[in-house]
Scaffold this active site. Structure first.
Site, PDB file in Angstrom:
ATOM      1  N   TYR A 139       0.836  -1.207   0.000  1.00 23.84           N
ATOM      2  CA  TYR A 139       0.000   0.000   0.000  1.00 23.84           C
ATOM      3  C   TYR A 139       0.872   1.259   0.000  1.00 23.84           C
ATOM      4  CZ  TYR A 139      -3.107   3.741   1.385  1.00 23.84           C
ATOM      5  OH  TYR A 139      -3.781   4.938   1.434  1.00 23.84           O
ATOM      6  N   ARG A 146       1.689   6.755  -6.801  1.00 23.05           N
ATOM      7  CA  ARG A 146       0.633   7.746  -7.069  1.00 23.05           C
ATOM      8  C   ARG A 146       1.178   9.162  -6.884  1.00 23.05           C
ATOM      9  NH1 ARG A 146      -4.894   7.125  -3.760  1.00 23.05           N
ATOM     10  NH2 ARG A 146      -3.408   7.058  -2.040  1.00 23.05           N
ATOM     11  N   TYR A 200      -1.426  13.128   6.644  1.00 18.01           N
ATOM     12  CA  TYR A 200      -1.062  12.067   7.582  1.00 18.01           C
ATOM     13  C   TYR A 200       0.414  12.191   7.948  1.00 18.01           C
ATOM     14  CZ  TYR A 200      -5.275   9.077   6.879  1.00 18.01           C
ATOM     15  OH  TYR A 200      -6.535   8.556   6.849  1.00 18.01           O
ATOM     16  N   ARG A 213     -11.953  13.312   1.372  1.00 19.92           N
ATOM     17  CA  ARG A 213     -12.839  12.375   2.076  1.00 19.92           C
ATOM     18  C   ARG A 213     -14.136  12.129   1.316  1.00 19.92           C
ATOM     19  NH1 ARG A 213      -9.706   9.408   5.366  1.00 19.92           N
ATOM     20  NH2 ARG A 213      -8.331  10.759   6.559  1.00 19.92           N
ATOM     21  N   GLU A 321     -14.306  -1.337   6.138  1.00 21.05           N
ATOM     22  CA  GLU A 321     -14.346   0.011   5.565  1.00 21.05           C
ATOM     23  C   GLU A 321     -15.626   0.130   4.745  1.00 21.05           C
ATOM     24  OE1 GLU A 321     -10.507   1.618   4.149  1.00 21.05           O
ATOM     25  OE2 GLU A 321     -11.538   2.125   2.277  1.00 21.05           O
TER      26      GLU A 321
END
Ligand code: 3EB
Length: 333
Positions: A139, A146, A200, A213, A321
């Site tokens: 991840y 990305r 983060y 979000r 999730e």
């Protein structure tokens, strides 16, 4: 007033839907490799449907819908919206970072020349997402790739699409990225209960995940909420470790907080979890399905269409999730 995107879960086969002409933008078929796509509108997704979950998610839009393949990216373009998807075969163990970068570069090149250049939401399905320790975790490597393709200036609030990042089985051969894009940018919504993902702290990886979000798609007086994958994260920390049902409830608190924030931003419209929306529930361990389902049923009206999929979550301590599409109603009297 017709909503630009109509999403539903359906039984039957993908072929039945692909034979329809006119308004079909996409049919997602769960439990199949992305490499099996047989039409640009057909998006096989390598997540197993759990329980009595329907196998298909169907997106309809105002047409006509034109389809094509552009440098390996398959797309379907309606009057106002485009759906596109890429599957990149991973040829070695450490290919995630370069494949992620390639997928995002291709996606951006496609969008630049499209009449619908604004990505509203992007779904990322990553084989073996939690494989590897520390910063070599797949991840984190995906986030690195990305960030190499999508650069932001962290000193100004970036404009980013909503996203989902979920793990598919380690044996799946392809990284899959699919998106919904429009002619105008969406309205970004951040969650007051959560630190924005692009902020983060370093401990979660060398490059932060780049997504908002949620985004709100506003068109012809209708507003639709595209929710990012929402987990049991408060601030930037995982809550309720090892408690799947409590994680689900915390995720729902995050969803409600996000919908409330959207209402504050829009003023005249409010999102409502009802039969016009859809919810996708990702569950890491199939043994947690019943607990997760009960927690959801206690809080979400039975009329809200939902599916349960086996999917790994981007942090090893997250067990479930949710993402989804929620329609808004006008609050003007
Ligand atoms: C989180 O809140 C959970 O990397 O694109 C959710 C949505 C998550 C999108 C992504 C990751 C992504 O951090 C993980």
């Amino acid at each position: 007033m017709k909503r630009p995107l109509q999403a539903s879960y359906e039984a039957g086969t993908a072929t039945d839907w692909l034979d329809r002409d006119g308004d079909l933008l996409a049919v997602f078929e769960f439990g199949r490799s992305p490499l099996d796509a047989c039409d640009p509108r057909h998006v096989p997704v390598a997540l197993q449907p759990l329980d009595a979950t329907p196998r298909l998610e169907v997106w309809r839009t105002t047409g006509p819908v034109r389809t094509g393949i552009w440098d390996g990216l398959r797309f379907a373009q309606g009057e106002h919206l485009t759906m596109g998807h890429i599957a990149i075969e991973l040829d070695s163990d450490d290919a995630i970072r370069t494949s992620s970068r390639l997928a995002y570069e291709r996606l951006q090149s496609y969008l630049e020349q499209s009449p619908h250049p604004w990505a509203l939401k992007i779904w990322n399905y990553i084989p073996g997402i939690n494989e590897g320790a520390g910063d070599t975790e797949r991840y984190r490597q995906f986030c690195l790739g990305r960030a190499e393709a999508v650069s932001i200036d962290p000193s100004i609030r970036p404009s980013l699409p909503a996203a989902t990042g979920i793990g598919t089985p380690l044996g799946e051969r392809a990284l899959q990225v699919y998106f919904l894009a429009g002619a105008l940018p969406g309205l970004d919504v951040e969650n007051p209960r959560q630190v924005s993902a692009w902020r983060y702290p370093r401990r979660y990886g060398p490059k932060s995940p780049l997504f908002s979000r949620a985004t709100i798609l506003r068109l012809n007086g209708s507003s639709q909420f595209l929710l990012s994958g929402t987990a049991s994260i408060v601030g930037h920390q995982t809550h309720h470790e090892n408690q799947a049902a409590d994680q689900l409830s915390e995720s729902l608190r995050n969803v409600r907080s996000l919908l409330e924030e959207g209402h504050r931003l829009m003023g005249d419209a409010r999102a409502q979890l009802d039969a016009d929306g859809i919810l996708k529930v990702y569950v890491r361990n199939t043994g947690d399905l019943d607990a997760v389902r009960h927690a959801l049923e206690a809080e979400v009206p039975a009329a809200v269409p939902r599916i349960y999929l086996q999917g790994d979550i981007c942090r090893a301590n997250l067990l479930t999730e949710i993402d989804g599409i929620v329609n808004c109603r006008s609050t003007r009297s």
